[in-house]
Motif scaffolding. Structure first.
Motif, short mmCIF file in Angstrom:
data_model
loop_
_atom_site.label_atom_id
_atom_site.label_comp_id
_atom_site.label_asym_id
_atom_site.label_seq_id
_atom_site.Cartn_x
_atom_site.Cartn_y
_atom_site.Cartn_z
N VAL A 124 -32.85 0.46 -5.98
CA VAL A 124 -32.73 1.37 -7.12
C VAL A 124 -31.96 0.67 -8.26
N LEU A 125 -30.91 -0.01 -7.88
CA LEU A 125 -30.10 -0.73 -8.86
C LEU A 125 -30.96 -1.74 -9.64
N ASP A 126 -31.79 -2.50 -8.90
CA ASP A 126 -32.65 -3.49 -9.56
C ASP A 126 -33.64 -2.82 -10.51
N ILE A 127 -34.20 -1.70 -10.05
CA ILE A 127 -35.19 -1.00 -10.89
C ILE A 127 -34.53 -0.51 -12.18
N VAL A 128 -33.34 0.08 -12.04
CA VAL A 128 -32.65 0.61 -13.22
C VAL A 128 -32.29 -0.53 -14.16
N ARG A 129 -31.76 -1.60 -13.60
CA ARG A 129 -31.35 -2.74 -14.44
C ARG A 129 -32.54 -3.26 -15.25
N ALA A 130 -33.68 -3.34 -14.57
CA ALA A 130 -34.86 -3.90 -15.24
C ALA A 130 -35.37 -2.99 -16.36
N ARG A 131 -34.92 -1.75 -16.38
CA ARG A 131 -35.43 -0.82 -17.39
C ARG A 131 -34.50 -0.62 -18.57
N LEU A 132 -33.34 -1.25 -18.52
CA LEU A 132 -32.36 -0.97 -19.57
C LEU A 132 -32.72 -1.57 -20.92
N ASP A 133 -33.67 -2.53 -20.92
CA ASP A 133 -34.06 -3.06 -22.24
C ASP A 133 -34.82 -1.99 -23.04
N VAL A 139 -37.06 12.79 -24.42
CA VAL A 139 -37.15 11.35 -24.17
C VAL A 139 -38.61 10.89 -24.14
N GLN A 140 -38.82 9.59 -24.23
CA GLN A 140 -40.20 9.09 -24.21
C GLN A 140 -40.74 8.96 -22.79
N ILE A 141 -39.82 8.74 -21.82
CA ILE A 141 -40.30 8.41 -20.48
C ILE A 141 -39.53 9.19 -19.41
N LEU A 142 -40.29 9.76 -18.48
CA LEU A 142 -39.68 10.34 -17.27
C LEU A 142 -40.36 9.67 -16.08
N GLU A 143 -39.55 9.07 -15.23
CA GLU A 143 -40.11 8.44 -14.03
C GLU A 143 -39.53 9.11 -12.79
N SER A 155 -46.92 5.38 -3.65
CA SER A 155 -47.26 4.76 -4.94
C SER A 155 -48.02 5.70 -5.88
N GLY A 156 -47.73 6.99 -5.79
CA GLY A 156 -48.34 7.92 -6.74
C GLY A 156 -48.92 9.13 -6.04
N MET A 157 -49.56 9.99 -6.84
CA MET A 157 -50.24 11.14 -6.27
C MET A 157 -51.56 10.66 -5.69
N MET A 158 -51.94 11.22 -4.56
CA MET A 158 -53.15 10.74 -3.89
C MET A 158 -54.28 11.76 -3.98
N THR A 159 -55.48 11.24 -3.73
CA THR A 159 -56.65 12.12 -3.83
C THR A 159 -56.68 13.16 -2.70
N ALA A 160 -55.96 12.90 -1.61
CA ALA A 160 -55.87 13.88 -0.50
C ALA A 160 -54.65 13.50 0.34
N ASP A 161 -54.35 14.31 1.34
CA ASP A 161 -53.21 14.05 2.20
C ASP A 161 -53.57 12.93 3.18
N LYS A 218 -43.63 6.84 -9.31
CA LYS A 218 -43.56 5.43 -8.94
C LYS A 218 -42.95 5.26 -7.55
N ASN A 219 -43.21 4.09 -6.96
CA ASN A 219 -42.75 3.81 -5.60
C ASN A 219 -41.57 2.83 -5.61
N THR A 220 -40.41 3.28 -5.17
CA THR A 220 -39.21 2.44 -5.12
C THR A 220 -39.44 1.21 -4.24
N PHE A 221 -40.33 1.34 -3.25
CA PHE A 221 -40.52 0.25 -2.29
C PHE A 221 -41.69 -0.66 -2.69
N ALA A 222 -42.37 -0.32 -3.76
CA ALA A 222 -43.44 -1.16 -4.32
C ALA A 222 -43.43 -0.94 -5.83
N PRO A 223 -42.35 -1.38 -6.48
CA PRO A 223 -42.17 -1.01 -7.89
C PRO A 223 -43.23 -1.57 -8.83
#
Ligand code: ASP
Ligand code: MG
Length: 369
Positions: A21-30, A220-224, A230-236, A283-288
């Motif tokens: 999570v830390l890496d993901i947040v850091r990468a988005r601060l720009d 805000v412009q973005i909500l993640e 890795s996202g919403m799927m076409t079925a369960d 988005k998927n924390t384990f496959a960003p």
């Protein structure tokens, strides 16, 4: 504030995941200042609810359950923070756990657990996780602060499933954001407070909603929404083998899918952002690097009529039939009144054109999920 990022229970389940999570947040601060909304460490909400129930039923086992909660958070702090920076957060965790124990002791002695007290107990999950994550961000060099969502989100006093008062909430959030200079603000999801200051909660899965409330208040412009798929799927995927990730979906379709069983997003989340046209990325924390799903304002071209299929279990289908009802007013009223008195939630109603067949309803005692 430019962006709101929400991380769910599995994304913050342990120190290893919180590092991701830390890496993901850091990468988005720009992209600019970020609000990071977090859930309780995965499984803790259920554990806290169990703890309250054990205490209320007079079982001393609640003490062991509390010890599990405390230990899990202590361990997370120890593996996440450098030794030299642990003591402040460890004592904060200890203090929260002591307060929690006092509350549970009260419940145990009285043998009584109100919805108000249950909200108070369960709020410690997000309080603890957000405090620890804020400290970890700080320790790893981010310019991060912590803020108490209870002071910003105002709700009704319907404990367990409080209704947000958007005017007051929006004002409070904007005032707070105007004074916030740090790059990252970490906030607990799920919890809020009512007019007299008591802690309330926004319903199970409510951290998504917290994130959407902040996103809408600040336009805000973005909500993640960061989760473990890795996202919403076409079925369960538990029932269907050839599922696909849906790359893009409209607000209306996402609302339909989430109401009817797709668990990726808490249904009320869409509403605040939809009116402001804020895209929601799942988005998927384990496959960003996976693209994820974007929920946005879009037209559905004719050739994509079915976007996904979802399902709900444990539904009861009730048919009321008989020629004696044809043309006689009041039957529907009597049926719905009886259902309402029994706290039965109706999800679908159909009626034959002649009026001799009445509604279909769902079984109330089963969990809505
Ligand atoms: N921790 C809460 C729950 O498990 C809220 C959330 O995670 O969204 O329901
Ligand atoms: Mg969730």
């Amino acid at each position: 504030m430019k962006q709101v990022l929400k991380f769910g229970g599995s994304s913050v389940a342990n120190a290893d995941n919180i590092r991701k999570v830390l890496d993901i947040v850091r990468a988005r601060l720009d992209r600019g200042q970020a609000i990071v909304v977090v859930s309780a460490l995965g499984g803790i909400t259920d554990t806290l609810l169990r703890c309250g129930d054990q205490a209320a039923s007079g079982s001393e086992a609640f003490r062991d359950t509390l010890a599990i909660v405390e230990d899990r958070h202590m361990q997370t702090v120890k593996s996440l923070l450098p030794v030299s920076q642990q003591s402040g957060t460890l004592s904060l965790v200890k203090k929260h756990c002591n307060d929690l124990e006092d509350i549970c002791n009260g419940v145990f002695l009285l043998g009584e657990l109100s919805a108000r007290t249950r909200d108070r107990i369960v709020s410690y999950g997000e309080l603890l996780s957000s405090r620890i994550i804020a400290a970890a961000f700080h320790a790893h060099g981010l310019n991060a602060t912590w803020a108490d969502a209870r002071e910003l989100i105002r709700t009704s006093a319907d404990f367990g499933h409080a209704t947000v008062q958007f005017d007051t909430t929006g004002q409070q959030i904007r005032n707070w954001a105007g004074d916030t200079r740090e790059d990252v603000s970490v906030l607990p999801g799920f919890i809020a407070s009512e007019g007299k200051g008591a802690t309330t909660t926004l319903g199970r899965g409510g951290s998504d909603y917290t994130a959407a409330i902040f996103a809408a208040a600040l336009d805000v412009q973005i909500l993640e929404i960061w989760t473990d798929v890795s996202g919403m799927m076409t079925a369960d995927p538990r029932w269907v083998s050839n599922v696909r990730i849906i790359p893009s979906i409209s607000y209306q379709e996402a609302m339909e899918l989430s109401h009817f069983g797709a668990k990726v997003i808490y249904p009320p989340t869409i509403q605040p952002v939809m009116s402001r046209n804020i895209p929601v990325w799942v988005k998927n924390t384990f496959a960003p690097d996976d693209p994820g799903t974007v929920i946005e304002n879009r037209n559905n071209p004719q050739h994509e009529i079915v976007r996904g299929i979802s399902s709900i279990n444990n539904i009861a289908l009730l048919s009321l039939e008989g020629s004696g009802m044809v043309g006689v007013p009041g039957f529907s009223k009597r049926l719905f009144e009886a259902l309402a008195q029994g706290q039965i939630n109706v999800i679908l109603i159909t009626q034959g054109s002649s009026g001799h067949q009445r509604p279909h309803v769902r079984n109330p005692r089963t969990k809505w999920c």
